[in-house]
Design an enzyme around this catalytic site. Structure first.
Site, PDB file in Angstrom:
ATOM      1  N   HIS A 102       2.693 -17.757 -40.607  1.00  0.00           N
ATOM      2  CA  HIS A 102       1.555 -16.861 -40.403  1.00  0.00           C
ATOM      3  C   HIS A 102       1.431 -16.490 -38.926  1.00  0.00           C
ATOM      4  CE1 HIS A 102      -2.731 -15.544 -41.317  1.00  0.00           C
ATOM      5  NE2 HIS A 102      -2.722 -15.592 -40.005  1.00  0.00           N
ATOM      6  N   GLU A 103       1.492 -17.493 -38.075  1.00  0.00           N
ATOM      7  CA  GLU A 103       1.360 -17.233 -36.637  1.00  0.00           C
ATOM      8  C   GLU A 103       2.559 -16.440 -36.118  1.00  0.00           C
ATOM      9  OE1 GLU A 103      -1.455 -17.718 -35.520  1.00  0.00           O
ATOM     10  OE2 GLU A 103      -2.273 -19.246 -36.834  1.00  0.00           O
ATOM     11  N   HIS A 136       2.080 -12.812 -36.627  1.00  0.00           N
ATOM     12  CA  HIS A 136       1.241 -12.280 -35.547  1.00  0.00           C
ATOM     13  C   HIS A 136       2.080 -11.993 -34.301  1.00  0.00           C
ATOM     14  CE1 HIS A 136      -2.716 -12.350 -37.233  1.00  0.00           C
ATOM     15  NE2 HIS A 136      -2.739 -13.659 -37.446  1.00  0.00           N
ATOM     16  N   HIS A 146      -4.927  -8.446 -39.404  1.00  0.00           N
ATOM     17  CA  HIS A 146      -4.365  -8.793 -40.708  1.00  0.00           C
ATOM     18  C   HIS A 146      -4.306  -7.535 -41.576  1.00  0.00           C
ATOM     19  CE1 HIS A 146      -6.118 -12.914 -39.699  1.00  0.00           C
ATOM     20  NE2 HIS A 146      -4.820 -13.089 -39.734  1.00  0.00           N
TER      21      HIS A 146
HETATM   22 ZN   LIG Z   1      -3.903 -14.639 -38.711  1.00  0.00          ZN
END
Ligand SMILES: [Zn+2]
Ligand SMILES: [Zn+2]
Length: 180
Positions: free
Chosen positions: A70-71, A74, A86
């Site tokens: 997830h990171e 980003h 998001h």
């Molecule tokens: Zn996030």
């Protein structure tokens, strides 16, 4: 739990597999002070810093890979487009990586501690997000979509805030409020 060196190797592996090696170099660290978030990304440092909560992953080691991914999305998206949100691009990449939820889905699990503003109630119909300090006692429906009181057609999905982000330019409301 993997060591920081092992995390760095996992990063390289995931970077090759899902990002064609395009994620910029990130430094990955554990942070023992996090109590109400699982992960954090700081864009302003060089290299970009990804921090993971010792406390969280000691209890939920199975969530580590997903949180790192997830990171990484980003970091990848920020590098490509200066995008920290998001939004659609994030969700598209998320699907490619096999992630299903922006936030750590609470499911039947007990939260590891009760702290300020850590739950999000989200309406999938209109994308309304409400930040709550505590778990709601009963099922709730979206106030915007339900015209007359509780309406099970518009349920609010319960999500737990698992990350805080710094220096976001397009940080969504709910995520922003989760930073204290
Ligand atoms: Zn996030
Ligand atoms: Zn709604």
């Amino acid at each position: 739990m993997p060591t920081e060196t092992e995390l760095q190797l996992l990063f390289a592996e995931l970077n090759n597999y899902y990002f064609n090696g395009e994620t910029p170099v990130c430094r990955i660290r554990y942070n023992s002070r996090f109590s109400n978030s699982a992960g954090r990304i700081t864009y302003s440092t060089r290299p970009v810093l990804i921090e993971l909560s010792v406390k969280h992953f000691r209890e939920h080691p199975e969530a580590l890979r997903e949180t790192l991914l997830h990171e990484m999305i980003h970091a990848w998206l920020y590098d490509r487009a200066g995008d920290t949100g998001h939004g659609p691009e994030f969700r598209k990449k998320m699907a490619e990586c096999g992630l299903t939820s922006i936030y750590h889905d609470l499911g039947n699990m007990k939260p590891f501690n009760e702290s300020a503003k850590r739950y999000i109630l989200r309406c999938e119909q209109c994308a309304l997000e409400i930040l709550r300090r505590r778990l709601p006692r009963a099922a709730m429906s979206c106030g915007r979509c339900s015209k007359q009181g509780y309406d099970p057609r518009f349920p609010l999905t319960l999500l737990e805030v698992t990350e805080t982000r710094e220096l976001g330019m397009t940080v969504p409301r709910a995520a922003f409020k989760s930073q204290r």
